[in-house]
Motif scaffolding. Sequence first.
Motif, PDB file in Angstrom:
ATOM      1  N   THR A  38       0.885  -1.547   0.478  1.00  0.00           N
ATOM      2  CA  THR A  38      -0.248   0.104   0.008  1.00  0.00           C
ATOM      3  C   THR A  38       1.540   0.960   0.342  1.00  0.00           C
ATOM      4  O   THR A  38       1.962   1.136   0.487  1.00  0.00           O
ATOM      5  N   LEU A  39       0.180   2.558  -0.416  1.00  0.00           N
ATOM      6  CA  LEU A  39       0.781   3.580  -0.510  1.00  0.00           C
ATOM      7  C   LEU A  39       1.560   4.295   0.855  1.00  0.00           C
ATOM      8  O   LEU A  39       2.314   4.829   0.640  1.00  0.00           O
ATOM      9  N   ARG A  40       0.288   4.368   1.439  1.00  0.00           N
ATOM     10  CA  ARG A  40       0.710   4.286   2.919  1.00  0.00           C
ATOM     11  C   ARG A  40       1.932   4.289   3.418  1.00  0.00           C
ATOM     12  O   ARG A  40       2.783   4.890   4.085  1.00  0.00           O
ATOM     13  N   PHE A  41       1.694   2.340   3.774  1.00  0.00           N
ATOM     14  CA  PHE A  41       2.505   1.252   4.354  1.00  0.00           C
ATOM     15  C   PHE A  41       4.096   2.116   3.756  1.00  0.00           C
ATOM     16  O   PHE A  41       5.187   1.857   4.183  1.00  0.00           O
ATOM     17  N   THR A  42       5.059   2.332   2.128  1.00  0.00           N
ATOM     18  CA  THR A  42       5.245   2.231   1.811  1.00  0.00           C
ATOM     19  C   THR A  42       6.152   3.499   1.830  1.00  0.00           C
ATOM     20  O   THR A  42       7.355   3.390   2.451  1.00  0.00           O
ATOM     21  N   LEU A  43       5.335   4.615   1.965  1.00  0.00           N
ATOM     22  CA  LEU A  43       5.862   5.758   2.430  1.00  0.00           C
ATOM     23  C   LEU A  43       6.218   5.603   3.839  1.00  0.00           C
ATOM     24  O   LEU A  43       7.576   6.526   4.070  1.00  0.00           O
ATOM     25  N   LYS A  44       5.670   4.823   4.697  1.00  0.00           N
ATOM     26  CA  LYS A  44       6.326   4.735   6.467  1.00  0.00           C
ATOM     27  C   LYS A  44       7.860   4.220   5.975  1.00  0.00           C
ATOM     28  O   LYS A  44       8.369   5.236   6.814  1.00  0.00           O
ATOM     29  N   ILE A  45       7.536   2.899   5.282  1.00  0.00           N
ATOM     30  CA  ILE A  45       9.527   2.222   5.045  1.00  0.00           C
ATOM     31  C   ILE A  45      10.358   3.199   4.214  1.00  0.00           C
ATOM     32  O   ILE A  45      10.892   3.400   5.371  1.00  0.00           O
ATOM     33  N   LEU A  46       9.626   4.072   3.308  1.00  0.00           N
ATOM     34  CA  LEU A  46      10.952   4.924   2.650  1.00  0.00           C
ATOM     35  C   LEU A  46      11.019   6.383   3.801  1.00  0.00           C
ATOM     36  O   LEU A  46      12.072   6.865   3.989  1.00  0.00           O
ATOM     37  N   ARG A  47      10.587   6.146   4.535  1.00  0.00           N
ATOM     38  CA  ARG A  47      11.118   7.585   5.469  1.00  0.00           C
ATOM     39  C   ARG A  47      11.621   7.300   6.255  1.00  0.00           C
ATOM     40  O   ARG A  47      12.848   7.719   6.394  1.00  0.00           O
ATOM     41  N   LYS A  48      11.792   5.813   6.987  1.00  0.00           N
ATOM     42  CA  LYS A  48      12.992   5.271   7.794  1.00  0.00           C
ATOM     43  C   LYS A  48      13.986   5.242   7.233  1.00  0.00           C
ATOM     44  O   LYS A  48      15.165   4.977   7.550  1.00  0.00           O
ATOM     45  N   LEU A  49      13.490   4.310   5.803  1.00  0.00           N
ATOM     46  CA  LEU A  49      14.697   4.033   4.796  1.00  0.00           C
ATOM     47  C   LEU A  49      15.908   5.738   4.576  1.00  0.00           C
ATOM     48  O   LEU A  49      17.115   5.694   4.320  1.00  0.00           O
ATOM     49  N   SER A  50      15.122   6.619   4.597  1.00  0.00           N
ATOM     50  CA  SER A  50      15.841   8.015   4.082  1.00  0.00           C
ATOM     51  C   SER A  50      16.565   8.494   5.660  1.00  0.00           C
ATOM     52  O   SER A  50      17.451   9.030   5.572  1.00  0.00           O
TER      53      SER A  50
END
Length: 135
Positions: A38-50
Motif C-alpha cells: 500500500t502507498l501508505r505503508f510504502t511511504l512509512k518504510i521510505l521515511r525510515k530508509l531515508s
Amino acid sequence: MKITQEADYAIRIILHLSALGKGHIVDAATISEKQGVTLRFTLKILRKLSKENLIQSHRGVNGGYSLVKNPDEISLKDVIEVIDGDFAINKCLKDKNACNLGRAATCNVHAALRDIQNIMIKEFDKIKFSQLLNK
C-alpha cells in the motif's frame, strides 16, 4: 529472530531501487504499485530508509526516491536493522537483565546463542543487493 513483513517490504523496495541504479529517482506511487505494498505503508518504510541514509528523498514535481549508495554497498543486514532494529535471536542477547536466571554472563546457552547470532549477522551482512539483482 523473525524478519517482519515491514522488513521484507523494505528489502523489496531497496531491490527495486537497486535495479534502477544509484541516483535514479522514482516516485512512491510507482514503488508501491510495483511491489504490491500500500502507498501508505510504502511511504512509512521510505521515511525510515531515508532517515538512515540508505535512500534520499527528492521534492518537487519530478520528486521521488533514489539510492544514496550503490547496490554493492547495501546489505540485507543494513535494511533489516533499519526496520527491525538490532538482530537478537533471544531477548537475553539484547538485554542481559532479561535473563530470568540472572546469569547471562556465565550461561552456556547464552554463549551458544550469541555465537549463532554473530554468524547470522555476518551472513546477512555478506549479501549485497548487487548480488540479489543477479539471481
